[in-house]
Design a protein around this motif. Structure first.
Motif, mmCIF file in Angstrom:
data_model
loop_
_atom_site.group_PDB
_atom_site.id
_atom_site.type_symbol
_atom_site.label_atom_id
_atom_site.label_comp_id
_atom_site.label_asym_id
_atom_site.label_seq_id
_atom_site.Cartn_x
_atom_site.Cartn_y
_atom_site.Cartn_z
ATOM 1 N N ARG A 69 3.035 7.251 -2.635
ATOM 2 C CA ARG A 69 1.622 7.111 -3.006
ATOM 3 C C ARG A 69 1.017 5.945 -2.246
ATOM 4 N NH1 ARG A 69 1.749 3.064 -7.127
ATOM 5 N NH2 ARG A 69 3.851 2.811 -7.953
ATOM 6 N N PHE A 70 -0.297 5.992 -2.094
ATOM 7 C CA PHE A 70 -1.029 4.925 -1.409
ATOM 8 C C PHE A 70 -1.805 4.133 -2.452
ATOM 9 C CE2 PHE A 70 -4.474 2.860 0.805
ATOM 10 C CZ PHE A 70 -3.878 2.435 1.980
ATOM 11 N N GLU A 71 -1.521 2.837 -2.532
ATOM 12 C CA GLU A 71 -2.207 1.967 -3.483
ATOM 13 C C GLU A 71 -3.254 1.132 -2.756
ATOM 14 O OE1 GLU A 71 -2.219 1.882 -6.575
ATOM 15 O OE2 GLU A 71 -0.370 2.891 -7.230
ATOM 16 N N ILE A 72 -4.443 1.066 -3.322
ATOM 17 C CA ILE A 72 -5.514 0.250 -2.736
ATOM 18 C C ILE A 72 -5.284 -1.212 -3.099
ATOM 19 C CG2 ILE A 72 -7.990 -0.203 -2.762
ATOM 20 C CD1 ILE A 72 -8.413 2.741 -3.371
ATOM 21 N N HIS A 87 0.808 -1.227 0.000
ATOM 22 C CA HIS A 87 0.000 0.000 0.000
ATOM 23 C C HIS A 87 0.843 1.279 0.000
ATOM 24 C CE1 HIS A 87 -3.419 -2.593 0.704
ATOM 25 N NE2 HIS A 87 -2.882 -3.046 1.814
ATOM 26 N N LEU A 88 1.853 1.356 0.845
ATOM 27 C CA LEU A 88 2.664 2.568 0.996
ATOM 28 C C LEU A 88 3.888 2.455 0.090
ATOM 29 C CD1 LEU A 88 2.247 2.736 4.835
ATOM 30 C CD2 LEU A 88 1.449 4.508 3.257
ATOM 31 N N ILE A 89 3.774 3.054 -1.087
ATOM 32 C CA ILE A 89 4.767 2.875 -2.139
ATOM 33 C C ILE A 89 5.680 4.101 -2.230
ATOM 34 C CG2 ILE A 89 5.115 2.361 -4.573
ATOM 35 C CD1 ILE A 89 3.609 0.186 -2.948
ATOM 36 N N THR A 90 6.978 3.851 -2.305
ATOM 37 C CA THR A 90 7.963 4.915 -2.487
ATOM 38 C C THR A 90 8.270 5.100 -3.965
ATOM 39 O OG1 THR A 90 9.025 4.384 -0.371
ATOM 40 C CG2 THR A 90 10.309 5.679 -1.938
#
Length: 221
Positions: A218-221, A208-211
């Motif tokens: 960004r936050f991915e669902i 979810h917590l992508i660098t």
């Protein structure tokens, strides 16, 4: 963010464009009302900064037409300080109103606030085992409440309000730590690392917590 700047004053457009780009925003330009309406349709900006004194149609009329089909956040600019004009613009759907002259930091803060409020139409977000309740400021993972510090919550909230979209390091630092911060990227590494330990199944391979290296998160669902 993608910001549409609508003003017939070329000098002011240039100055505001420099300030917005310095904050890593993409800047679109329109010098009149008709061009502004076309740009919103075609380019889909995240925020519109709209001067009321335009050469073809008034900014008030642009706002009236815009609100017939778009909910894009609008920050109005005007050299006139009369309260009746402010009320008219706000009644037509403006999100904020800035009177000239103004400071660049004030305008940037109002743009960020308008964009934040626009993102609040996702009050509860479900992502895998996570349920993030923005109004309640609460996160649960597999039904258990996850305790976050105020700083961790601030970071998560900014990312969750625009899922899938990159949020720059500078924007995160400005919003969570304050406008005096912009280069302390080590703060972000530490706190995002803490969030991953609390929220990710495998913090070393986050879902979810992508660098985005050198850019932001960004936050991915």
């Amino acid at each position: 963010m993608k910001v549409l700047l609508v003003d017939d004053d070329a000098t002011l457009r240039r100055a505001l464009g420099i300030g917005l780009r310095a904050e890593d925003h993409e800047v679109l330009i329109a010098a009149d009302g008709r061009s502004a309406l076309q740009a919103v349709r075609e380019d889909r900006p995240d925020v519109v900064v709209l001067d009321l004194g335009l050469p073809d149609v008034t900014g008030v009329e642009v706002l009236r037409q815009l609100r017939a089909w778009s909910t894009v956040p609008v920050v109005v600019l005007s050299a006139r300080a009369e309260s009746t004009e402010k009320v008219q613009a706000l009644d037509l759907g403006a999100d904020d109103y800035v009177t000239k002259p103004f400071g660049m930091e004030e305008l940037l803060a109002r743009i960020r606030a308008a964009a934040r409020r626009a993102g609040s139409d996702i009050p509860v977000l479900e992502a895998g085992d996570l349920v993030i309740d923005l109004p309640a400021r609460r996160v649960t993972r597999r039904g258990d409440v996850v305790r976050l510090t105020p700083t961790e919550w601030g970071l998560l909230e900014m990312l969750v309000r625009t899922p899938g979209r990159l949020v720059s390091q500078r924007d995160l630092l400005h919003e969570v730590w304050g406008p005096a911060y912009g280069r302390e990227t080590n703060y972000l590494r530490v706190y995002v690392g803490g969030l991953r330990k609390k929220l990710e199944d495998d913090p070393a391979q986050p879902r979810h917590l992508i660098t985005e290296a050198g850019m932001g998160y960004r936050f991915e669902i």
